[in-house]
Scaffold this active site. Structure first.
Site, PDB file in Angstrom:
ATOM      1  N   HIS A  33       0.820  -0.993   0.019  1.00 38.62           N
ATOM      2  CA  HIS A  33       0.021  -0.051  -0.252  1.00 38.62           C
ATOM      3  C   HIS A  33       0.957   1.053  -0.354  1.00 38.62           C
ATOM      4  O   HIS A  33       1.445   1.649   0.704  1.00 38.62           O
ATOM      5  CB  HIS A  33      -1.162  -0.116   1.570  1.00 38.62           C
ATOM      6  CG  HIS A  33      -1.721   0.800   0.899  1.00 38.62           C
ATOM      7  ND1 HIS A  33      -3.146   1.068   2.256  1.00 38.62           N
ATOM      8  CD2 HIS A  33      -2.160   2.198   1.182  1.00 38.62           C
ATOM      9  CE1 HIS A  33      -3.863   2.147   2.047  1.00 38.62           C
ATOM     10  NE2 HIS A  33      -3.088   2.959   1.148  1.00 38.62           N
ATOM     11  N   HIS A  35       1.342   5.421  -1.722  1.00 41.22           N
ATOM     12  CA  HIS A  35       0.513   5.854  -3.307  1.00 41.22           C
ATOM     13  C   HIS A  35       2.320   6.053  -3.709  1.00 41.22           C
ATOM     14  O   HIS A  35       2.731   7.110  -3.261  1.00 41.22           O
ATOM     15  CB  HIS A  35       0.029   7.028  -3.010  1.00 41.22           C
ATOM     16  CG  HIS A  35      -1.413   6.051  -2.478  1.00 41.22           C
ATOM     17  ND1 HIS A  35      -2.394   6.392  -2.927  1.00 41.22           N
ATOM     18  CD2 HIS A  35      -1.598   5.680  -1.094  1.00 41.22           C
ATOM     19  CE1 HIS A  35      -3.461   5.651  -1.963  1.00 41.22           C
ATOM     20  NE2 HIS A  35      -2.383   5.521  -1.160  1.00 41.22           N
ATOM     21  N   GLU A 216     -10.704   3.185   6.569  1.00 43.70           N
ATOM     22  CA  GLU A 216     -10.294   4.132   6.591  1.00 43.70           C
ATOM     23  C   GLU A 216     -10.815   5.647   7.875  1.00 43.70           C
ATOM     24  O   GLU A 216     -10.692   5.368   9.097  1.00 43.70           O
ATOM     25  CB  GLU A 216      -9.398   5.483   5.887  1.00 43.70           C
ATOM     26  CG  GLU A 216      -7.761   5.756   6.421  1.00 43.70           C
ATOM     27  CD  GLU A 216      -7.186   7.155   5.457  1.00 43.70           C
ATOM     28  OE1 GLU A 216      -8.124   6.584   3.925  1.00 43.70           O
ATOM     29  OE2 GLU A 216      -5.969   7.642   5.026  1.00 43.70           O
ATOM     30  N   ASP A 295       1.863   7.445   1.996  1.00 41.46           N
ATOM     31  CA  ASP A 295       2.604   8.272   0.879  1.00 41.46           C
ATOM     32  C   ASP A 295       3.515   8.602   2.280  1.00 41.46           C
ATOM     33  O   ASP A 295       3.747   9.739   3.273  1.00 41.46           O
ATOM     34  CB  ASP A 295       1.333   9.573   1.436  1.00 41.46           C
ATOM     35  CG  ASP A 295       0.286   8.851   0.860  1.00 41.46           C
ATOM     36  OD1 ASP A 295       0.004   9.041  -0.679  1.00 41.46           O
ATOM     37  OD2 ASP A 295      -0.687   8.440   1.509  1.00 41.46           O
TER      38      ASP A 295
HETATM   39  N1  HPA Z   1      -5.921   7.355   1.542  1.00 38.51           N
HETATM   40  C1  HPA Z   1      -7.347   7.774   0.068  1.00 38.51           C
HETATM   41  N2  HPA Z   1      -6.858   7.919  -0.510  1.00 38.51           N
HETATM   42  C2  HPA Z   1      -5.040   8.449  -0.609  1.00 38.51           C
HETATM   43  C3  HPA Z   1      -4.052   8.623   0.362  1.00 38.51           C
HETATM   44  C4  HPA Z   1      -4.841   8.166   1.884  1.00 38.51           C
HETATM   45  O1  HPA Z   1      -4.035   7.443   2.156  1.00 38.51           O
HETATM   46  N3  HPA Z   1      -3.086   8.313  -0.168  1.00 38.51           N
HETATM   47  C5  HPA Z   1      -2.883   9.130  -1.115  1.00 38.51           C
HETATM   48  N4  HPA Z   1      -4.171   9.202  -1.775  1.00 38.51           N
HETATM   49 ZN    ZN Z   2      -3.714   5.015   1.138  1.00 36.72          ZN
END
Ligand code: HPA
Ligand code: ZN
Length: 358
Positions: A33, A35, A216, A295
């Site tokens: 996971h 990005h 989340e 991230d």
């Molecule tokens: N959550 C949702 N969308 C996202 C995230 C995240 O942590 N990071 C980059 N896009």
């Molecule tokens: Zn994410």
């Protein structure tokens, strides 16, 4: 793949010892996971802004770092999309991805499944092909140079329409053999998985694996929708599953993996402190949780930093750390035979580490 394969690792002498920083760093692991736009370092942001003659609203790196104080997911996403604006050319996407690959090498990430959000770039006029070509070229170079194993995942932005996601799916088709999965990210609240039912049905027909961010910030209901309506193979985040005992039972029974991101959850105020994070409780309940950085340049750490933060908050044992690393390979989209090679590397590492330090 059953978790029985893990037994030999659990039986390795010494694994009830605390997992030291050196143990965590050297431990073979996968990241599932990540990005890629969230791995843009402040320094690279400045370099690319200068190269592309873009004016940033920051004077220096310190000012960027100061701006990275988030109150929730949206407050982060606003800066994340703004930062991505410095990426213009194929070489920019190469440099971004290469930077992350170097961190994989440092953190002993042997396999990574990175996601890219093409719409972050196509919506501002950058061609899909520019994004994917630069990204893949860096991954291929890392594979050739030190054997990094990788898969590329495509995430749809859920704050945009399902029609736009369907168009993006069509743009991805010429790259079908280079993209392993379709996923869903961006603003979770008010954008439930069901909005993308048709897109995911189509993606499944095309043979993609499926994932979605769910639970989340959104409620357990969104996790159920991702599983029952989108038919995803694994859940990104999913930490709010702990509010629904029936969902926890289902995740255990079906062995659905959660790609959990501890530092991200604390930085986005899902939890106030790492000690409040539920990842270790979920692990004890038998849920296939994995550790990931999400991230890294925005949330204060790459994958090892996440392991170290967990070790400090929960006094991780080697056995727990190995279980998390085992899960990362087990929950990946590689073949069973590839998984077995990584399991063996993990067992050999633990044996050798403890033999050397005895
Ligand atoms: N959550 C949702 N969308 C996202 C995230 C995240 O942590 N990071 C980059 N896009
Ligand atoms: Zn994410």
């Amino acid at each position: 793949m059953t978790t029985d394969n893990f037994t030999p690792i659990a039986e390795i002498p010494g694994t009830q010892q605390p997992a030291s920083h050196e143990f965590l760093r050297a431990m073979p692991k996968a990241e599932l996971h990540l990005h890629i736009d969230g791995a843009l370092s402040p320094q690279l942001m400045f370099d690319l802004a200068a190269r592309n003659k873009i004016l940033l609203p920051y004077q220096d790196v310190a000012e960027i770092e100061k701006a990275y104080q988030f109150s929730d997911l949206q407050s982060f996403l606003d800066l994340y999309y703004q930062g991505a604006g410095v990426l213009q050319t194929e070489q920019d996407f190469y440099d971004l991805t290469w930077d992350y690959c170097e961190h994989c090498r440092a953190d002993n990430i042997l396999h990574t499944e990175i996601s890219f959000d093409p719409q972050t770039h196509t919506e501002r006029g950058i061609d899909f092909d520019i994004v994917i070509k630069g990204t893949l070229r860096a991954l291929d170079d890392a594979k050739a140079e030190w054997g990094l194993s990788y898969a590329l995942m495509l995430n749809m932005l859920r704050h945009l329409s399902a029609e736009k996601a369907m168009q993006t799916l069509q743009q991805a088709l010429p790259w079908r053999d280079r993209i392993c999965s379709i996923g869903l990210d961006s603003s979770e609240l008010d954008h439930p998985p069901v909005k993308f039912e048709k897109v995911f049905a189509k993606a499944k027909e095309y043979g993609f694996k499926l994932v979605a961010h769910a639970g989340e910030e959104g409620p357990p209901e969104y996790i159920w929708q991702a599983l029952n309506i989108l038919k995803v193979d694994r859940i990104d985040h999913g930490v709010r599953a702990d509010e629904d005992p029936a969902l926890l039972d289902y995740l255990v029974k079906q062995q659905i993996a959660l790609t959990v991101c501890p530092l991200s959850n604390v930085r986005l105020c899902v939890y106030e402190h790492m000690q409040q994070h539920n990842i270790m409780t979920l692990l004890e309940k038998g849920i296939k949780v994995t550790v990931n950085s999400d991230d890294p340049t925005y949330f204060g750490g790459y994958l090892n930093d996440n392991f170290v933060a967990l070790a400090e908050a929960f006094e991780l044992t080697q056995a727990q750390a190995l279980r998390l690393a085992f899960n990362s390979f087990d929950a990946s989209f590689i073949s069973d035979s590839e998984k077995h090679l990584f399991f063996k590397k993990l067992a050999d590492f633990a044996t050798q580490f403890n033999a050397q330090t005895d």
